[in-house]
Design a protein around this motif. Structure first.
Motif, short mmCIF file in Angstrom:
data_model
loop_
_atom_site.label_atom_id
_atom_site.label_comp_id
_atom_site.label_asym_id
_atom_site.label_seq_id
_atom_site.Cartn_x
_atom_site.Cartn_y
_atom_site.Cartn_z
N ASP A 224 0.95 15.19 -7.66
CA ASP A 224 1.34 15.87 -6.44
C ASP A 224 0.15 15.82 -5.49
OD1 ASP A 224 3.87 16.51 -7.37
OD2 ASP A 224 3.08 18.26 -8.46
N LEU A 225 0.31 16.34 -4.32
CA LEU A 225 -0.77 16.24 -3.33
C LEU A 225 -1.93 17.14 -3.71
CD1 LEU A 225 0.89 15.89 0.18
CD2 LEU A 225 -0.55 14.26 -1.03
N GLU A 226 -2.56 16.76 -4.82
CA GLU A 226 -3.75 17.50 -5.23
C GLU A 226 -4.91 17.12 -4.33
OE1 GLU A 226 -4.42 16.63 -9.32
OE2 GLU A 226 -2.29 16.90 -9.76
N ARG A 227 -5.99 17.83 -4.49
CA ARG A 227 -7.18 17.51 -3.71
C ARG A 227 -7.65 16.10 -4.04
NH1 ARG A 227 -11.97 21.07 -4.61
NH2 ARG A 227 -10.77 21.61 -6.45
N GLY A 228 -8.03 15.35 -3.04
CA GLY A 228 -8.56 14.01 -3.28
C GLY A 228 -7.47 12.96 -3.24
N ILE A 229 -6.33 13.25 -3.83
CA ILE A 229 -5.23 12.28 -3.84
C ILE A 229 -4.77 11.98 -2.42
CG2 ILE A 229 -2.83 11.94 -4.56
CD1 ILE A 229 -4.84 11.63 -6.83
N LYS A 230 -4.75 13.01 -1.60
CA LYS A 230 -4.31 12.86 -0.21
C LYS A 230 -5.12 11.78 0.50
CE LYS A 230 -2.34 16.52 2.62
NZ LYS A 230 -2.56 17.91 3.04
N ALA A 231 -6.43 11.82 0.31
CA ALA A 231 -7.32 10.86 0.97
C ALA A 231 -7.05 9.45 0.46
CB ALA A 231 -8.77 11.25 0.72
N ILE A 232 -6.83 9.33 -0.86
CA ILE A 232 -6.56 8.02 -1.45
C ILE A 232 -5.24 7.48 -0.91
CG2 ILE A 232 -6.05 6.80 -3.61
CD1 ILE A 232 -7.94 8.86 -4.98
N VAL A 233 -4.24 8.36 -0.88
CA VAL A 233 -2.91 7.95 -0.41
C VAL A 233 -2.96 7.51 1.04
CG1 VAL A 233 -0.63 8.91 0.17
CG2 VAL A 233 -1.58 9.26 -2.11
N LEU A 234 -3.81 8.16 1.82
CA LEU A 234 -3.96 7.76 3.23
C LEU A 234 -4.76 6.47 3.36
CD1 LEU A 234 -4.64 11.12 5.12
CD2 LEU A 234 -2.71 9.57 5.46
N ALA A 235 -5.79 6.33 2.55
CA ALA A 235 -6.69 5.18 2.68
C ALA A 235 -6.08 3.92 2.10
CB ALA A 235 -8.02 5.48 1.99
N LEU A 236 -5.24 4.07 1.08
CA LEU A 236 -4.68 2.92 0.38
C LEU A 236 -3.90 1.98 1.30
CD1 LEU A 236 -4.78 1.91 -2.55
CD2 LEU A 236 -2.58 3.01 -2.91
N PRO A 237 -2.91 2.48 2.06
CA PRO A 237 -2.17 1.56 2.94
C PRO A 237 -3.06 0.90 3.98
CG PRO A 237 -1.01 3.64 2.73
CD PRO A 237 -2.36 3.84 2.13
N GLY B 25 0.82 -1.21 0.00
CA GLY B 25 0.00 0.00 0.00
C GLY B 25 0.85 1.26 0.00
N LEU B 26 1.92 1.24 0.82
CA LEU B 26 2.81 2.39 0.89
C LEU B 26 3.55 2.57 -0.44
CD1 LEU B 26 4.28 2.01 4.49
CD2 LEU B 26 2.71 3.78 3.67
N LEU B 27 3.89 1.43 -1.06
CA LEU B 27 4.56 1.47 -2.36
C LEU B 27 3.65 2.11 -3.41
CD1 LEU B 27 7.31 0.25 -3.53
CD2 LEU B 27 5.84 -1.50 -4.52
N PHE B 28 2.39 1.64 -3.45
CA PHE B 28 1.43 2.21 -4.39
C PHE B 28 1.21 3.68 -4.10
CE2 PHE B 28 -0.40 -2.22 -5.05
CZ PHE B 28 0.11 -2.31 -6.34
N ALA B 29 1.13 4.01 -2.81
CA ALA B 29 0.91 5.40 -2.42
C ALA B 29 2.07 6.27 -2.90
CB ALA B 29 0.76 5.49 -0.90
N THR B 30 3.30 5.73 -2.76
CA THR B 30 4.47 6.47 -3.21
C THR B 30 4.45 6.68 -4.72
OG1 THR B 30 5.66 5.34 -1.44
CG2 THR B 30 7.00 6.54 -3.02
N VAL B 31 4.05 5.61 -5.43
CA VAL B 31 3.95 5.70 -6.90
C VAL B 31 2.91 6.75 -7.28
CG1 VAL B 31 3.26 4.45 -8.98
CG2 VAL B 31 4.78 3.36 -7.31
N LEU B 32 1.76 6.69 -6.59
CA LEU B 32 0.68 7.65 -6.86
C LEU B 32 1.17 9.07 -6.62
CD1 LEU B 32 -2.68 6.26 -5.41
CD2 LEU B 32 -2.18 6.92 -7.77
#
Ligand SMILES: [Zn+2]
Length: 91
Positions: free
Chosen positions: A58-71, A46-53
């Motif tokens: 960049d930390l656009e709106r919405g991406i932050k939530a996905i990056v947090l929820a993914l791991p 999950g952290l790997l995917f989050a890093t790739v994402l």
């Protein structure tokens, strides 16, 4: 007849190997360990995917939530898979 799992002598008519059944009682910790191992693998993925994402966006709106929820999601999935696999290993 030797047990296919542990290789020790088991009665021919035994449904369960007595050695494995005896060990099964203390393997609650093994199941938890399996779950934690699966969870750790899931978290790492999950952290790997989050890093790739994060590399793509960049930390656009919405991406932050996905990056947090993914791991968290992959950790939970890995945990469940790890628990189930450790349990079926008992057979
Ligand atoms: Zn056995």
């Amino acid at each position: 007849m030797n047990c296919a799992r542990c290789g020790r002598e088991a009665p021919d008519d035994a449904i369960y190997c007595p050695h494995c059944v005896a060990e099964r009682k203390v393997s609650q910790a093994q199941v938890i360990n399996g779950g934690l191992k699966g969870g750790a693998i899931g978290l790492a993925l999950g952290l790997l995917f989050a890093t790739v994402l994060l590399g793509y966006y960049d930390l656009e709106r919405g991406i932050k939530a996905i990056v947090l929820a993914l791991p968290i999601a992959t950790f939970t999935t890995g945990l469940i898979i790890g628990l189930v696999r450790a349990k079926t290993d008992w057979k």
